[in-house]
Design an enzyme around this catalytic site. Structure first.
Site, short mmCIF file in Angstrom:
data_model
loop_
_atom_site.label_atom_id
_atom_site.label_comp_id
_atom_site.label_asym_id
_atom_site.label_seq_id
_atom_site.Cartn_x
_atom_site.Cartn_y
_atom_site.Cartn_z
N SER A 112 -6.88 -1.45 9.69
CA SER A 112 -6.98 -0.23 9.63
C SER A 112 -5.53 0.63 8.63
O SER A 112 -5.67 0.33 7.85
CB SER A 112 -6.56 0.30 10.70
OG SER A 112 -7.07 1.72 10.73
N HIS A 113 -4.80 1.57 9.32
CA HIS A 113 -4.01 2.12 8.35
C HIS A 113 -2.43 1.21 8.42
O HIS A 113 -1.52 1.82 7.48
CB HIS A 113 -3.26 3.07 8.97
CG HIS A 113 -3.19 3.10 10.43
ND1 HIS A 113 -3.30 2.43 11.28
CD2 HIS A 113 -1.79 2.56 10.60
CE1 HIS A 113 -2.78 2.06 12.47
NE2 HIS A 113 -1.45 2.26 11.79
N ASP A 276 -8.22 7.52 6.21
CA ASP A 276 -6.66 5.16 6.46
C ASP A 276 -7.90 3.86 5.98
O ASP A 276 -9.03 4.81 5.39
CB ASP A 276 -6.54 4.87 7.68
CG ASP A 276 -8.05 4.39 8.67
OD1 ASP A 276 -8.78 4.84 8.32
OD2 ASP A 276 -7.16 4.10 9.66
N ASP A 278 -9.42 1.87 7.18
CA ASP A 278 -11.43 1.22 7.03
C ASP A 278 -11.60 2.03 8.27
O ASP A 278 -13.02 2.43 8.28
CB ASP A 278 -10.97 0.35 8.15
CG ASP A 278 -10.37 0.66 10.28
OD1 ASP A 278 -9.06 2.13 9.49
OD2 ASP A 278 -10.62 0.90 10.93
N ASP A 280 -11.33 5.40 9.50
CA ASP A 280 -12.07 5.58 10.69
C ASP A 280 -10.30 7.11 11.15
O ASP A 280 -10.94 7.82 11.79
CB ASP A 280 -11.64 5.04 12.27
CG ASP A 280 -10.47 4.29 12.18
OD1 ASP A 280 -9.68 4.35 11.17
OD2 ASP A 280 -10.87 2.79 12.94
N ARG A 281 -9.60 6.77 10.18
CA ARG A 281 -8.65 8.05 10.29
C ARG A 281 -8.61 9.37 9.34
O ARG A 281 -9.03 9.86 8.52
CB ARG A 281 -7.15 8.12 10.03
CG ARG A 281 -6.74 7.40 11.79
CD ARG A 281 -5.19 6.48 11.33
NE ARG A 281 -4.78 5.59 12.07
CZ ARG A 281 -3.77 5.43 13.27
NH1 ARG A 281 -3.00 5.58 12.81
NH2 ARG A 281 -3.69 4.62 13.65
N LYS A 375 -13.75 6.36 16.22
CA LYS A 375 -13.02 7.66 15.10
C LYS A 375 -13.84 7.70 14.09
O LYS A 375 -14.47 6.53 13.28
CB LYS A 375 -12.16 7.49 15.58
CG LYS A 375 -11.00 6.40 14.69
CD LYS A 375 -9.84 7.05 15.75
CE LYS A 375 -8.57 6.09 14.76
NZ LYS A 375 -8.34 4.60 15.60
C1 VG1 Z 1 -2.61 3.77 16.86
C2 VG1 Z 1 -2.50 4.75 17.50
C3 VG1 Z 1 -3.53 5.06 18.64
C4 VG1 Z 1 -5.10 4.40 17.66
C5 VG1 Z 1 -4.42 2.95 17.56
C6 VG1 Z 1 -6.25 2.06 16.27
O1 VG1 Z 1 -2.15 2.49 18.25
O2 VG1 Z 1 -1.75 5.14 18.13
O3 VG1 Z 1 -4.33 6.31 18.85
O4 VG1 Z 1 -5.48 4.52 18.37
O5 VG1 Z 1 -3.81 3.33 15.75
O6 VG1 Z 1 -5.82 3.12 15.20
P1 VG1 Z 1 -0.35 2.44 19.04
O7 VG1 Z 1 -0.73 1.55 20.13
O8 VG1 Z 1 0.51 1.79 17.09
O9 VG1 Z 1 0.40 3.73 18.90
V1 VG1 Z 1 -7.06 2.65 13.73
O10 VG1 Z 1 -6.80 3.62 13.02
O11 VG1 Z 1 -5.29 1.40 13.59
O12 VG1 Z 1 -7.43 2.32 14.62
CO CO Z 2 -8.13 2.99 11.63
#
Ligand code: VG1
Ligand code: CO
Length: 539
Positions: A112-113, A276, A278, A280-281, A375
């Site tokens: 992801s990010h 981001d 992938d 979704d953000r 998302k």
């Molecule tokens: C983070 C965010 C959470 C989100 C998750 C996955 O998790 O706070 O809101 O759902 O990333 O996002 P954490 O446990 O690090 O706070 V993504 O875009 O990485 O799938």
């Molecule tokens: Co993501």
């Protein structure tokens, strides 16, 4: 030929908030990736006769991981894989393909990010037949399997061609390579009024979209430039790179600073956004204006009837506990049911599947709806552009109008990164033990109303989840503490602060939240325990 490979278990394959996320080099250890995939297969009772969607965000090791996955799927009796061309598929596009084809789920290879590259992170997001990431009961089962795995199955074959669209076979398994953008575009056209959006760009409206050298570049070029008519060059950093060009593909004020600076300069476009790794953000910006994700969710909810897909109203909305209460105020005033869930998109899936909610979002730049089970970054942008097209107002005007109607929640998140896990766990445990004694306590003008762990009772499957610690004050201020579940090493403490305000909307957020920040760090003894005098990242 199918090989059975003997292997030794690894002990750390526990999935977090967004799947399994590790340093790329950890993921590339001998048998590490294969062990995890076979553990998933084993935990769900095998994959014989099943159909899965496969893709990734193009980061380093993506291509290799997909080849290994294909060979394992064929060896384990999977009936069919639907794979994005060249191994690319954004998380939201993948969820759409799963729903459209009624598959048994899918595997999106992405951290992801988190940064990518050889020294970055790699990840696996596993979705089941809901087309959303699986509940904790399943991730627990996968973890148990991973601790006792002794062998995995893999085909001994040459790499599969993923460049050309169409059908091919490996053993008895069918492989269909698809254009990862086409179905997604079609879905967006069903949700939004594309004619109105085309009109907006025809009238000279300007945007800048930053794909951050990650997966959404091709989606954004097709939709914003080619179909809607945004000027060529509106989409920047549009080519997915294995290391995201060294960027941290996290669309927020810190990691998308270039874009933020551009929007606060005289060259600013009418609108800007970033996604981001992938896809979704999303981050939404107007001219010299930043919309917090919490406000964005409230604004989309309040304006949903402007969108063809939501014009007859919505079932309900949901937010994560750490997200500000802005959307709750909109929901209450408009008699829309709302839910507050733990952090992580998987908690929204049951609510969508049972028609309890249509829209949902998190403070971490994630917004979405029941069109899919993840998302969706580009969806959020098209939603904003549609509001602009239908109202003729600017991003700032739309946001200020919402504050005027419902109040403004001054909101910010503070991340303390790279903490020793033992220190972080103890901080949370000691804080939890202290919570009952805080009730009624005064800190200057702030008085604690309630202090307790956040506990969620899932109304659909009855599961109970405890995630984060919350201090509520009598003036509606709120502090939430939780440990991140997406890091690949050490611990990150997240502190979320909120202060609703009903009259003065022009204060500086950081200044306004300063007293609350001091209370938050004193109560949890952040400085004494972590040695940090300030957070590493504020968003
Ligand atoms: C983070 C965010 C959470 C989100 C998750 C996955 O998790 O706070 O809101 O759902 O990333 O996002 P954490 O446990 O690090 O706070 V993504 O875009 O990485 O799938
Ligand atoms: Co993501």
């Amino acid at each position: 030929m199918i090989n059975i490979v003997k292997t030794q278990p690894y002990s750390d394959q526990k999935m977090g908030t967004g799947g399994l996320r590790k340093k790329t080099k950890v993921m590339m250890q001998p048998n590490y990736f294969e062990n995890f995939i076979q553990s998933v297969f084993n935990a769900i009772g095998g994959v014989k006769g099943k159909t899965y969607v496969v893709g990734g965000d193009g980061r380093f090791f993506n291509a290799e991981a997909i080849q290994r996955f294909i060979k394992m799927a064929a060896a384990n009796g999977v009936k069919k894989l639907i794979i994005g061309q060249n191994g690319f598929m954004s998380t939201p596009a993948g969820s759409n393909v799963m729903l459209k084809n009624h598959t048994d789920g899918g595997f999106i290879f992405s951290a992801s990010h988190n940064p990518g590259g050889e020294n970055g992170d790699f990840g696996v997001k596993y979705a089941n037949e809901t087309a959303g990431q699986v509940p904790t009961a399943v991730t627990d089962r996968i973890f148990e399997e991973s601790k006792k795995i002794s062998e995995y199955k893999i085909c001994d074959s040459k790499d599969i061609d993923l460049k050309n669209l169409g059908l091919q076979k490996l053993e008895d398994m069918e492989i269909e390579v698809i254009d990862p953008v086409a179905d997604y575009v079609e879905m967006m056209q069903r949700i939004f009024d594309f004619d109105a959006l085309k009109q907006l760009f025809k009238s000279g409206f300007t945007i800048r979209f930053d794909a951050m050298n990650a997966v959404t570049g091709p989606y954004a070029i097709r939709i914003f430039e080619e179909i809607l008519g945004a000027a060529k060059g509106s989409v920047i950093r549009a080519t997915p790179l294995p290391d995201f060009g060294g960027l941290h593909p996290d669309p927020n004020l810190i990691y998308a600073k270039d874009l933020v600076d551009f929007m606060y300069s005289d060259k600013a476009t009418d609108f800007a956004a970033a996604n981001d790794g992938d896809g979704d953000r999303n981050m939404i910006l107007g001219r010299k204006f930043f919309v917090t994700p919490s406000d964005s969710l409230a604004i989309l909810t309040d304006n949903c009837k402007l969108i063809p897909a939501y014009k007859n109203g919505i079932y309900g909305v949901a937010k994560s506990a750490a997200t500000s209460t802005a959307v709750c105020r909109v929901a209450e005033k408009n008699n829309i049911p709302y839910y507050v869930v733990p952090t992580g998109w998987k908690y929204f899936v049951n609510l969508m599947d049972s028609n309890r909610i249509t829209l949902c979002g998190e403070e971490s730049f994630g917004t979405g709806s029941s069109h899919i089970r993840e998302k969706d970054g580009i969806w959020a942008i098209l939603f904003w552009l549609s509001i602009i097209a239908k109202t003729g107002k600017t991003v700032e005007e739309i946001t200020r109008e919402n504050w005027k109607k419902y109040g403004r929640s001054y909101y910010m998140r503070f991340d303390y990164e790279g903490l020793d896990t033992t220190v972080a766990d103890k901080l949370m445990a000691d804080l939890e033990a202290k919570l009952p004694s805080l009730k009624g306590k005064k800190f200057g003008s702030y008085e604690v109303k309630e202090a307790a762990p956040f506990v969620y009772n899932d109304p659909v499957d009855g599961s109970v989840t405890k995630n984060g610690l919350v201090i509520d004050f009598t003036n509606q201020a709120k502090i939430t503490y939780r440990l991140s579940g997406t890091g690949s090493s050490g611990a990150t403490l997240r502190v979320y602060l909120e202060l609703p305000e009903y009259n003065d909307f022009d204060q500086d957020t950081l200044e306004t939240l300063q007293p609350l920040l001091k209370i938050a760090s004193d109560v949890a003894e952040i400085q004494q325990r972590t040695g940090k005098t300030k957070a590493d990242v504020n968003t």
